[in-house]
Write an enzyme that holds these catalytic residues in place. Structure first.
Site, PDB file in Angstrom:
ATOM      1  N   LYS A 195       3.516  11.333   7.019  1.00  0.00           N
ATOM      2  CA  LYS A 195       2.758  11.124   8.255  1.00  0.00           C
ATOM      3  C   LYS A 195       3.399  11.793   9.459  1.00  0.00           C
ATOM      4  CE  LYS A 195       0.318   7.061   6.527  1.00  0.00           C
ATOM      5  NZ  LYS A 195      -0.859   7.803   6.061  1.00  0.00           N
ATOM      6  N   ASP A 215       9.651   2.686   1.314  1.00  0.00           N
ATOM      7  CA  ASP A 215       8.501   3.461   1.769  1.00  0.00           C
ATOM      8  C   ASP A 215       8.397   3.296   3.282  1.00  0.00           C
ATOM      9  OD1 ASP A 215       5.991   4.333   2.561  1.00  0.00           O
ATOM     10  OD2 ASP A 215       4.968   3.595   0.771  1.00  0.00           O
ATOM     11  N   PHE A 238       0.862  -1.175   0.000  1.00  0.00           N
ATOM     12  CA  PHE A 238       0.000   0.000   0.000  1.00  0.00           C
ATOM     13  C   PHE A 238       0.901   1.229   0.000  1.00  0.00           C
ATOM     14  CE2 PHE A 238      -2.430   3.501   1.617  1.00  0.00           C
ATOM     15  CZ  PHE A 238      -3.630   3.379   0.945  1.00  0.00           C
TER      16      PHE A 238
END
Length: 404
Positions: A259, A230, A145
């Site tokens: 984030k 990632d 994801f």
């Protein structure tokens, strides 16, 4: 104190009436947050065990973050990259010093940072590896994801994310996660990069086999490929190290962050790499109106200082071990796995009377907000500022719900 205004039921009805049906939130309406706790419109308190997928690693309304936000907002919020600001240069310098990298390209969301890495890898492949025009390939992994843009879902293996959104962007291969042999077989002369999560968060906190990332690093070195990690969810202390790749003693060529970089107050992301890789861009090829805006950069600078000065990675390691031990001690025949690193943990349930969603609903009734994944897994990822007493408070209630 409860907020004045519409009640929870009315607010949820308004959201349903005017919002697209692209989320299925738990039936709670949050009005404020402080530290590891959230409060609904009736002032009921809940422990946040999701941390907005690691975006709130610093906790809700951290006083230093609120001060940095308000002080910068009173001075200057947004300028385009058509001009310099007094925040962007220091932010990029400080992030390079923390990561040991040479260059930063700031964006806003994690998906934008992934898109930046994809574009950089492709151009690097053409100008540095002499891959024929239009033939560059990037290898990604089943269960990944990396975001929800059209290009990113093109290399998703989740049918829900793809079914109605074709045609897809070519140039990607998907192989089994954690399988270094499959990666070796998939590489061709046109491969420019490997894009991988150190832990697959959205797939249910899937941790790869020991040595997998080291094998990927070795193969990338052998075949002159960019290793693009990632760490949007796992980076910046979440797994008990500043970056999850440190558990394996390696370094990526491109590090993708987001984030927690915004300290829980606003979005900012970045692709961080070498001068050779990010140096392939020339003015006009890539950018963002809000990317690297002074408000976001000032907040990110303070977020990085808090991470280091308060040793939030160390807290995640220590308190993650305490939380994991408690989860592993729960007696429930439906539990088939407890996994993760630091304060990124998950409990997986096999077939039984209750779904992961139902367990989350039970937790909500006990004052804990957690999120199910794929119907079988419940994640536990509280803010890194959580205390030992708060971990124990949570474990008492999780045990009550899971063991019942």
């Amino acid at each position: 104190m409860a907020a004045h205004g519409p009640d929870a039921k009315t607010l949820m009805e308004i959201a349903d009436a005017y919002g697209s049906n692209n989320y299925r939130p738990l039936p709670v309406v949050i009005a404020r947050g402080e530290g590891v706790f959230l409060y609904d419109v009736d002032d009921r308190r809940y422990m946040d065990m999701l941390s907005a997928y690691s975006a709130v690693s610093h906790g809700h309304s951290h006083p230093r973050m609120v001060r940095a936000l308000s002080e910068q907002a009173a001075r200057l919020c947004v300028t385009s990259r058509a001009f310099h600001s007094d925040q962007i240069g220091p932010f990029m310098k400080e992030l390079c010093e923390l990561t040991g990298m040479e260059k930063v390209l700031p964006m806003n969301t994690g998906a934008e940072a992934v898109e930046t890495a994809v574009k950089a890898a492709r151009k690097w492949g053409y100008v540095k590896k002499n891959i024929p025009a239009g033939q560059a390939e990037i290898i990604a992994f089943e269960g990944n994801f990396h975001g929800r843009t059209t290009t990113i879902v093109s290399f998703s293996s989740e049918e829900l994310y793809k079914k109605y959104f074709a045609p897809f962007t070519p140039g990607f291969k998907i192989i089994p996660y954690g399988d270094a042999g499959a990666l070796r077989d998939a590489v061709t002369d046109n491969t420019c990069a490997v894009l991988v999560e150190a832990i697959q968060g959205e797939a249910g906190v899937r941790v790869p086999p020991d040595g997998f990332l080291r094998d990927v690093r070795r193969l990338c070195d052998e075949r002159n490929l960019l290793l693009m990690l990632d760490e949007i969810q796992t980076g910046l202390g979440r797994t008990g190290k500043m970056f999850c790749y440190e558990h394996d003693g390696i370094r990526p060529d491109v590090l993708i962050l987001g984030k927690a970089l915004g300290g829980g107050v606003l979005p900012i992301s970045a692709a961080v790499s070498s001068a050779e890789v990010l140096g392939v861009f020339v003015p006009g090829e890539h950018g963002s109106t809000f990317g690297g805006n002074p408000l976001a950069c000032a907040c990110a600078r303070e977020a990085l200082r808090i991470l280091v000065e308060d040793d939030l990675p160390g807290r995640a390691a220590r308190l993650g071990g305490r939380l994991r031990s408690g989860l592993e001690a729960i007696k429930n025949d439906q539990i088939i796995d407890v996994r993760g690193k630091g304060l990124l943990l998950a409990v997986e349930f096999g077939p039984g009377e209750r779904t992961a969603r139902q367990y989350c609903e039970g937790l909500m009734a006990e004052g804990i907000l957690a999120k199910e994944t794929h119907g079988t897994t419940v994640r536990f990822a509280p803010p890194l500022v959580i205390t030992e007493e708060q971990v124990d408070w949570a474990l008492e209630r999780i045990t009550k719900v899971f063991a019942s």
